[in-house]
Design an enzyme around this catalytic site. Sequence first.
Site, PDB file in Angstrom:
ATOM      1  N   ASN A  54      12.372  -6.823 -18.568  1.00  0.00           N
ATOM      2  CA  ASN A  54      11.988  -7.131 -17.622  1.00  0.00           C
ATOM      3  C   ASN A  54      12.557  -6.665 -16.201  1.00  0.00           C
ATOM      4  OD1 ASN A  54      11.009  -9.016 -15.313  1.00  0.00           O
ATOM      5  ND2 ASN A  54      11.165 -10.967 -16.566  1.00  0.00           N
ATOM      6  N   ASN A  81       7.634   2.848 -12.987  1.00  0.00           N
ATOM      7  CA  ASN A  81       5.973   2.599 -12.993  1.00  0.00           C
ATOM      8  C   ASN A  81       5.770   1.215 -13.257  1.00  0.00           C
ATOM      9  OD1 ASN A  81       3.223   3.511 -13.932  1.00  0.00           O
ATOM     10  ND2 ASN A  81       3.975   2.367 -15.657  1.00  0.00           N
ATOM     11  N   SER A 133       0.460   3.852  -4.902  1.00  0.00           N
ATOM     12  CA  SER A 133      -0.754   3.611  -5.004  1.00  0.00           C
ATOM     13  C   SER A 133      -1.700   4.277  -3.812  1.00  0.00           C
ATOM     14  CB  SER A 133      -1.147   2.277  -5.216  1.00  0.00           C
ATOM     15  OG  SER A 133      -2.719   2.078  -5.170  1.00  0.00           O
ATOM     16  N   TYR A 146       0.205  -6.415  -3.032  1.00  0.00           N
ATOM     17  CA  TYR A 146       0.115  -5.020  -3.985  1.00  0.00           C
ATOM     18  C   TYR A 146       0.290  -4.103  -2.776  1.00  0.00           C
ATOM     19  CZ  TYR A 146      -1.025  -1.565  -7.334  1.00  0.00           C
ATOM     20  OH  TYR A 146      -0.938  -0.438  -8.257  1.00  0.00           O
TER      21      TYR A 146
END
Length: 240
Positions: A54, A81, A133, A146
């Site tokens: 984690n 990632n 992203s 995000y």
Amino acid sequence: MGRLDNKVAVITGGAKGIGQAIAIAFAKEGATVIAADMGDLEYTEKNVFGYKLNVTDVPGVQMFYDDVVAKYGKVDILVNNAGITRDAMTRKMTDDQWNAVIDVNLKGVFNMTRLFGPLMETNQYGSIINISSVVGLFGNIGQANYAATKAGVIGLTMTWAKEFARKGANVRVNAIAPGYIMTDILKTVPQELLDSFAKMTMLGRLGQPEEIADAAVFLASKESSYITGQTLNVNGGMRL
């Protein structure tokens, strides 16, 4: 000869999707790969080794780092990632949704790199690849948390490219910003919505995890030896 022969690579979020594709691609190019994830890791490649991790657990990350260094003595490639989504419109987003995404997508990247980056600097060699992203570049409705993390990853990339090479070490830090990629998350999306996503791209289709993996192999190899501090957009020519 593989492009990553004799290299040791650590990949977070390696259980499936983009992380799994990168691990397989690296292994095919000759690297010894440690794929870390909270989920089950199943690989047939003999040079990919799974590790339950984690990235938000600071003591756990330290233990992972200690184990990897003790076993392999070095890490040549780090791919950050691991990431999650907890989508909601800003006015409805809860503290838990915000904090969960910040902890994994941004703090998790920091937790890994603050250990492996200095190791690479000491060893005078390394390639760090942060998975950002298209949302980090252009934003997206309902993904404030995000988008903030993926934009933050780009800022970290440029900062670390300066920090880890400032004393002359050959440590490169780059980011990949994928567009819409056919991972398990998108496989649950209705086809008509997927078709609309595809129409946003110049190539008229969605991407595959293997196409992100190809970009990662390039950034991890000597083929990109003069590239650092950059964000590589792999999005089919998205028009947002």
